[in-house]
Design a protein around this motif. Structure first.
Motif, PDB file in Angstrom:
ATOM      1  N   CYS A 244     102.980  60.213  47.702  1.00  0.00           N
ATOM      2  CA  CYS A 244     103.581  58.889  47.554  1.00  0.00           C
ATOM      3  C   CYS A 244     104.923  58.918  46.840  1.00  0.00           C
ATOM      4  N   HIS A 245     105.425  60.104  46.514  1.00  0.00           N
ATOM      5  CA  HIS A 245     106.658  60.194  45.734  1.00  0.00           C
ATOM      6  C   HIS A 245     107.252  61.580  45.951  1.00  0.00           C
TER       7      HIS A 245
ATOM      8  N   ARG B 289     112.222  49.387  34.626  1.00  0.00           N
ATOM      9  CA  ARG B 289     112.439  49.701  33.222  1.00  0.00           C
ATOM     10  C   ARG B 289     113.242  50.991  33.060  1.00  0.00           C
ATOM     11  N   ARG B 290     113.073  51.918  33.991  1.00  0.00           N
ATOM     12  CA  ARG B 290     113.744  53.210  33.869  1.00  0.00           C
ATOM     13  C   ARG B 290     114.990  53.319  34.723  1.00  0.00           C
TER      14      ARG B 290
ATOM     15  N   ALA C 189     107.437  57.567  37.964  1.00  0.00           N
ATOM     16  CA  ALA C 189     106.838  58.465  36.963  1.00  0.00           C
ATOM     17  C   ALA C 189     107.387  59.888  37.047  1.00  0.00           C
ATOM     18  N   PHE C 190     108.116  60.193  38.131  1.00  0.00           N
ATOM     19  CA  PHE C 190     108.493  61.589  38.345  1.00  0.00           C
ATOM     20  C   PHE C 190     109.994  61.795  38.202  1.00  0.00           C
TER      21      PHE C 190
ATOM     22  N   PRO D 105     106.935  46.912  36.784  1.00  0.00           N
ATOM     23  CA  PRO D 105     107.941  47.062  35.722  1.00  0.00           C
ATOM     24  C   PRO D 105     108.484  48.478  35.536  1.00  0.00           C
ATOM     25  N   ALA D 106     107.653  49.492  35.772  1.00  0.00           N
ATOM     26  CA  ALA D 106     108.069  50.849  35.385  1.00  0.00           C
ATOM     27  C   ALA D 106     109.364  51.261  36.072  1.00  0.00           C
TER      28      ALA D 106
ATOM     29  N   VAL E  28     106.022  52.144  42.947  1.00  0.00           N
ATOM     30  CA  VAL E  28     105.156  52.517  41.822  1.00  0.00           C
ATOM     31  C   VAL E  28     105.363  53.986  41.423  1.00  0.00           C
ATOM     32  N   CYS E  29     104.922  54.889  42.278  1.00  0.00           N
ATOM     33  CA  CYS E  29     104.799  56.292  41.875  1.00  0.00           C
ATOM     34  C   CYS E  29     106.123  57.009  41.584  1.00  0.00           C
TER      35      CYS E  29
ATOM     36  N   ASN F 201     108.299  53.289  47.878  1.00  0.00           N
ATOM     37  CA  ASN F 201     107.145  53.032  47.011  1.00  0.00           C
ATOM     38  C   ASN F 201     107.719  52.546  45.686  1.00  0.00           C
TER      39      ASN F 201
END
Lengths: 231, 105
Positions: free
Chosen positions: A95-96, A159-160, A130-131, A155-156, A126-127, A124
């Motif tokens: 997914c990422h 936010r980044r 995080a990476f 938000p993630a 979402v995922c 995507n």
């Protein structure tokens, strides 16, 4: 009953990816190439934005693209039609993109001969947040057809981000996109995140986006100066 | 969506650490999961169960997840049975202290 021994690990769960991202970042720096990680949900217009950006970029900069998709090489074919070097990554269900995938992808690119590399992440919201890939800047694309509540719901990724591109603004009069709600949501997630309203289709706002890129690429803005999270 | 690969990394790190300390049974694993990390604690639990059901080292381990107000994903610590393993699993609070012998500093 044997006693219990507590063992402190204090280890990041994504340590493996973070280490590979650090190596990517070092490599990009030593090659003198800056990297933009483009993230959005499917259909927000990442590839269309690149199609609108690259004809200009190609005339001023040495530029290349890495395309991430679960399947097909369609996006890479669209980019290749613009005579820009492109590598298609198929994540086979993932997914990422992660830092290891990007390290593999750039193997076939002449990094030392590039100024700017766009990485189009898997669609995507979402995922991918995080990476860390080792990029300099994270740009999140949201289209007005997706709805104004997305920064608060996902938000993630906002936010980044270092920049938010609000795409498809040519459709604003046809959809119920509440600009106040959108801006309030963004403020609650990351106050001060710059937003540019663009339409890849009509070209509206593209000049501001290009100016943003040019500003980032100035020598006084060293690579990795985004400083908004991973770096 | 990527909770399974995250838990794979966690169990791998636990196995390596347990092997280095000659621990044969882990009773508790503590994770810290940021609310901005994009990761679901319930999915982590599900994947942890899935991956440890047949593993004597981990199948009795309780997974404790503390939520934090950041984007951190941290394998904080674990509790293992002391002295129950292959002879010299170490004693509680042995001279090296409760640090992870197999980890990187």
């Amino acid at each position: 009953m044997p006693g219990l021994l507590e063992i402190k690990m204090a280890r990041k769960m994504l340590e493996g990816n973070d280490e590979l991202a650090r190596r990517n970042r070092e490599r990009f720096r030593s090659c003198g190439v800056r990297v933009v990680n483009l993230m959005s949900s499917p259909g927000a217009g990442k590839t269309a934005l690149l199609e609108a950006t690259l004809p200009w970029a190609r005339d001023h900069l040495r530029v290349a693209v890495v395309e991430g998709d679960v399947a097909t090489a369609r996006d890479a074919q669209r980019i290749a039609a613009l005579q820009v070097p492109v590598v298609q990554m198929n994540t086979a269900g993932a997914c990422h993109l992660d830092a290891g995938m990007l390290a593999d992808a750039v193997e076939s690119l002449p990094l030392t001969d590039l100024d700017l590399l766009f990485v189009e992440n898997v669609g995507n919201l979402v995922c991918p947040a995080a990476f860390d890939l080792g990029e300099d800047w994270r740009v999140v694309v949201l289209s007005v057809t997706e709805g104004a509540d997305k920064p608060e719901k996902y938000p993630a990724v906002f936010r980044r981000a270092d920049l938010c591109l609000l795409n498809k603004v040519d459709l604003l009069s046809h959809v119920d996109f509440d600009m106040e709600v959108f801006q309030a949501g963004l403020r609650s997630v990351q106050p001060g995140l710059p937003v540019l309203k663009v339409s890849a289709r009509t070209g509206v706002g593209m000049e501001a986006w290009i100016q943003w890129l040019l500003g980032r690429l100035k020598p006084e803005n060293p690579a990795g100066a985004g400083g908004n999270g991973f770096v | 969506m990527h909770e399974l690969s995250i838990i794979c990394g966690v169990t791998q790190a636990l196995r390596e650490s347990a092997e280095a300390r000659r621990v044969t049974r882990i009773r508790r694993v503590r994770l810290r999961v940021g609310r901005w990390s994009g990761v679901w604690p319930s999915s982590l639990r599900f994947c942890f169960q899935l991956l440890t059901a047949d593993d004597p080292l981990l199948r009795d381990a309780a997974l404790e997840i503390e939520e934090s107000d950041d984007a951190e994903l941290l394998l904080d610590s674990y509790e293992a049975e002391a002295g129950g393993g292959a002879g010299d699993a170490g004693t509680p609070r042995d001279q090296n202290g409760p640090q992870d012998a197999g980890g990187q500093r």
